[in-house]
Every structure is written in structure tokens, then in C-alpha cells.
Design a protein around this motif. Structure first.
Motif, PDB file in Angstrom:
ATOM      1  N   ARG A 189       0.690  -1.300   0.131  1.00  0.00           N
ATOM      2  CA  ARG A 189      -0.114  -0.134   0.062  1.00  0.00           C
ATOM      3  C   ARG A 189       0.620   1.379  -0.054  1.00  0.00           C
ATOM      4  NH1 ARG A 189      -2.751  -1.759   4.459  1.00  0.00           N
ATOM      5  NH2 ARG A 189      -1.058  -2.444   5.161  1.00  0.00           N
ATOM      6  N   SER A 190       2.086   1.781   0.742  1.00  0.00           N
ATOM      7  CA  SER A 190       2.777   2.022   0.671  1.00  0.00           C
ATOM      8  C   SER A 190       3.659   2.949  -0.984  1.00  0.00           C
ATOM      9  CB  SER A 190       3.913   2.122   1.827  1.00  0.00           C
ATOM     10  OG  SER A 190       3.568   2.364   3.056  1.00  0.00           O
ATOM     11  N   GLN A 191       3.610   1.780  -1.162  1.00  0.00           N
ATOM     12  CA  GLN A 191       5.007   2.446  -2.106  1.00  0.00           C
ATOM     13  C   GLN A 191       3.654   2.156  -3.769  1.00  0.00           C
ATOM     14  OE1 GLN A 191       7.072  -1.491  -4.046  1.00  0.00           O
ATOM     15  NE2 GLN A 191       6.984  -2.206  -1.766  1.00  0.00           N
ATOM     16  N   GLN A 192       1.953   1.683  -3.675  1.00  0.00           N
ATOM     17  CA  GLN A 192       1.381   2.022  -4.233  1.00  0.00           C
ATOM     18  C   GLN A 192       0.932   3.954  -4.376  1.00  0.00           C
ATOM     19  OE1 GLN A 192      -2.144  -0.412  -3.610  1.00  0.00           O
ATOM     20  NE2 GLN A 192      -1.312  -1.704  -5.404  1.00  0.00           N
ATOM     21  N   LEU A 193       0.771   4.168  -2.780  1.00  0.00           N
ATOM     22  CA  LEU A 193       0.936   5.345  -2.351  1.00  0.00           C
ATOM     23  C   LEU A 193       1.690   6.496  -3.242  1.00  0.00           C
ATOM     24  CD1 LEU A 193      -0.923   5.198   0.678  1.00  0.00           C
ATOM     25  CD2 LEU A 193      -2.260   6.073  -1.416  1.00  0.00           C
ATOM     26  N   ALA A 194       2.964   5.497  -2.478  1.00  0.00           N
ATOM     27  CA  ALA A 194       4.067   6.432  -3.645  1.00  0.00           C
ATOM     28  C   ALA A 194       4.446   6.401  -5.010  1.00  0.00           C
ATOM     29  CB  ALA A 194       5.463   5.462  -3.104  1.00  0.00           C
ATOM     30  N   GLN A 195       3.786   5.732  -5.576  1.00  0.00           N
ATOM     31  CA  GLN A 195       3.949   5.640  -6.842  1.00  0.00           C
ATOM     32  C   GLN A 195       3.268   6.382  -7.500  1.00  0.00           C
ATOM     33  OE1 GLN A 195       2.785   1.371  -8.681  1.00  0.00           O
ATOM     34  NE2 GLN A 195       4.289   2.147 -10.544  1.00  0.00           N
ATOM     35  N   ARG A 196       2.064   6.749  -7.324  1.00  0.00           N
ATOM     36  CA  ARG A 196       0.969   7.347  -7.533  1.00  0.00           C
ATOM     37  C   ARG A 196       1.969   8.775  -7.647  1.00  0.00           C
ATOM     38  NH1 ARG A 196      -3.805   5.985  -4.084  1.00  0.00           N
ATOM     39  NH2 ARG A 196      -4.625   3.641  -4.802  1.00  0.00           N
ATOM     40  N   ARG A 197       2.520   9.077  -6.556  1.00  0.00           N
ATOM     41  CA  ARG A 197       3.568  10.528  -6.551  1.00  0.00           C
ATOM     42  C   ARG A 197       4.463  10.243  -7.130  1.00  0.00           C
ATOM     43  NH1 ARG A 197      -0.195   9.899  -2.185  1.00  0.00           N
ATOM     44  NH2 ARG A 197      -1.316  11.434  -1.632  1.00  0.00           N
ATOM     45  N   ASN A 198       5.371   9.404  -7.611  1.00  0.00           N
ATOM     46  CA  ASN A 198       6.229   9.272  -9.066  1.00  0.00           C
ATOM     47  C   ASN A 198       7.629   8.595  -8.045  1.00  0.00           C
ATOM     48  OD1 ASN A 198       4.880   9.500 -11.742  1.00  0.00           O
ATOM     49  ND2 ASN A 198       4.885  11.470 -10.727  1.00  0.00           N
ATOM     50  N   TYR A 199       7.263   8.632  -6.416  1.00  0.00           N
ATOM     51  CA  TYR A 199       8.572   7.867  -6.486  1.00  0.00           C
ATOM     52  C   TYR A 199       8.490   6.293  -6.300  1.00  0.00           C
ATOM     53  CZ  TYR A 199       7.420  12.699  -4.145  1.00  0.00           C
ATOM     54  OH  TYR A 199       7.669  13.959  -3.514  1.00  0.00           O
ATOM     55  N   ALA A 200       9.512   6.381  -6.356  1.00  0.00           N
ATOM     56  CA  ALA A 200       9.981   4.388  -6.002  1.00  0.00           C
ATOM     57  C   ALA A 200      10.479   4.369  -5.389  1.00  0.00           C
ATOM     58  CB  ALA A 200      11.168   4.097  -6.978  1.00  0.00           C
ATOM     59  N   LEU A 201       9.942   3.275  -4.445  1.00  0.00           N
ATOM     60  CA  LEU A 201      10.521   2.042  -3.069  1.00  0.00           C
ATOM     61  C   LEU A 201      10.418   0.797  -3.104  1.00  0.00           C
ATOM     62  CD1 LEU A 201       7.813   3.795  -1.039  1.00  0.00           C
ATOM     63  CD2 LEU A 201       9.282   4.492  -1.537  1.00  0.00           C
ATOM     64  N   SER A 202      10.575   0.513  -4.389  1.00  0.00           N
ATOM     65  CA  SER A 202      10.553  -1.107  -4.634  1.00  0.00           C
ATOM     66  C   SER A 202      11.475  -1.682  -4.999  1.00  0.00           C
ATOM     67  CB  SER A 202      10.417  -1.373  -6.353  1.00  0.00           C
ATOM     68  OG  SER A 202      10.646  -1.035  -6.952  1.00  0.00           O
ATOM     69  N   SER A 203      12.295  -0.588  -5.383  1.00  0.00           N
ATOM     70  CA  SER A 203      14.346  -0.860  -4.045  1.00  0.00           C
ATOM     71  C   SER A 203      14.722  -0.845  -2.980  1.00  0.00           C
ATOM     72  CB  SER A 203      15.067  -0.260  -5.179  1.00  0.00           C
ATOM     73  OG  SER A 203      15.406   0.931  -5.326  1.00  0.00           O
ATOM     74  N   LEU A 204      13.331  -0.581  -2.336  1.00  0.00           N
ATOM     75  CA  LEU A 204      13.618  -0.677  -0.579  1.00  0.00           C
ATOM     76  C   LEU A 204      13.580  -1.935  -0.092  1.00  0.00           C
ATOM     77  CD1 LEU A 204      12.848   3.336   0.229  1.00  0.00           C
ATOM     78  CD2 LEU A 204      14.894   2.218  -0.595  1.00  0.00           C
ATOM     79  N   LYS A 205      15.012  -2.014   0.127  1.00  0.00           N
ATOM     80  CA  LYS A 205      14.525  -3.158   1.812  1.00  0.00           C
ATOM     81  C   LYS A 205      14.127  -2.882   3.295  1.00  0.00           C
ATOM     82  CE  LYS A 205      14.373  -6.199  -1.570  1.00  0.00           C
ATOM     83  NZ  LYS A 205      13.472  -6.076  -2.674  1.00  0.00           N
ATOM     84  N   CYS A 206      12.833  -3.295   4.272  1.00  0.00           N
ATOM     85  CA  CYS A 206      13.294  -3.344   5.361  1.00  0.00           C
ATOM     86  C   CYS A 206      14.601  -4.083   6.796  1.00  0.00           C
ATOM     87  CB  CYS A 206      12.529  -4.015   6.085  1.00  0.00           C
ATOM     88  SG  CYS A 206      10.578  -2.675   5.162  1.00  0.00           S
ATOM     89  N   ARG A 207      15.051  -2.942   7.136  1.00  0.00           N
ATOM     90  CA  ARG A 207      15.950  -3.726   7.619  1.00  0.00           C
ATOM     91  C   ARG A 207      15.940  -3.077   9.691  1.00  0.00           C
ATOM     92  NH1 ARG A 207      20.648  -0.785   9.664  1.00  0.00           N
ATOM     93  NH2 ARG A 207      20.219   1.888   8.184  1.00  0.00           N
TER      94      ARG A 207
END
Length: 119
Positions: free
Chosen positions: A56-74
């Protein structure tokens, strides 16, 4: 013109939604302004190590042209305190936990994130 590099770590509890999003947005805005930044995000609990941010965070970010898919939680590591300039934490409990884990000489780097809303 790029400025000198500043490193920032965004920290929340699980590092699955809020601060991976902050990392992506802040990085994009800083780059557009000509700032050279090294950004990362982590969690004090790190329940989801190695997992991509919440869909859901990725989808919201993508709507605003921010890419989060390469990030990994740690999870936050002791090494983070020595290698980063600023450690921005979401909430009092995360600030307390970070200061508890941090070597004394790096505690000044830990700052509480404050979202101020104006009506």
C-alpha cells in the motif's frame, strides 16, 4: 551544483511503511534541489528484515512518482550511529530506544520527527 553529502537515517518501529516512504520522498526532493544525500531507513524492531515496503505504501508513493520497490526493510544497527549524520525517529518510544542503543558520543544525532499540521 551539488552540495557536500549528508547522510540521514529515518527510523520507525518496523520499517515497513512510514519511513521507507519518507526515505523515497525525501531523496527525490533533495535530488531535485541539488543536494547530495545518502538516505536509509530502518526499524527499531525490524520485524520484516529483507522485505520490500508494504504494498500500500508502494502504491501511494508510485502515484506520486516515488519508487520504493528497491528498498528493503531492516533493523537499526550499532554501526548506523557512527556512519550517519542524522538519525530521524518517529515517536518518543523509538527515540528512547535509539538513545538506549546509541554510543554516548552519537546520541546528539538522534532527533524526533515532528509532523506539524497547520489548519
Amino acid at each position: 551544483m551539488l552540495h557536500s553529502t549528508v547522510s540521514v537515517l529515518f527510523v520507525c518501529l518496523g520499517n515497513i511503511c512510514r519511513f521507507p516512504t519518507a526515505e523515497g520522498m525525501f531523496g527525490d526532493k533533495a535530488k531535485r534541489q541539488g543536494f547530495n544525500v545518502h538516505l536509509d531507513s530502518a526499524g527499531t524492531a525490524g520485524f520484516q528484515n529483507g522485505v520490500a515496503p508494504d504494498k500500500r505504501s508502494q502504491q501511494l508513493a508510485q502515484r506520486r512518482n516515488y519508487a520504493l520497490s528497491s528498498l528493503k526493510c531492516r533493523r537499526v544497527s550499532v554501526e548506523d550511529f557512527g556512519k550517519l549524520d542524522y538519525i530521524i525517529a518517529m515517536g518518543k518510544s523509538n527515540v528512547r530506544e535509539l538513545k538506549r542503543k546509541s554510543p554516548e558520543e552519537h546520541q546528539h544525532k538522534v532527533k524526533k520527527y515532528c509532523l506539524c499540521l497547520h489548519g
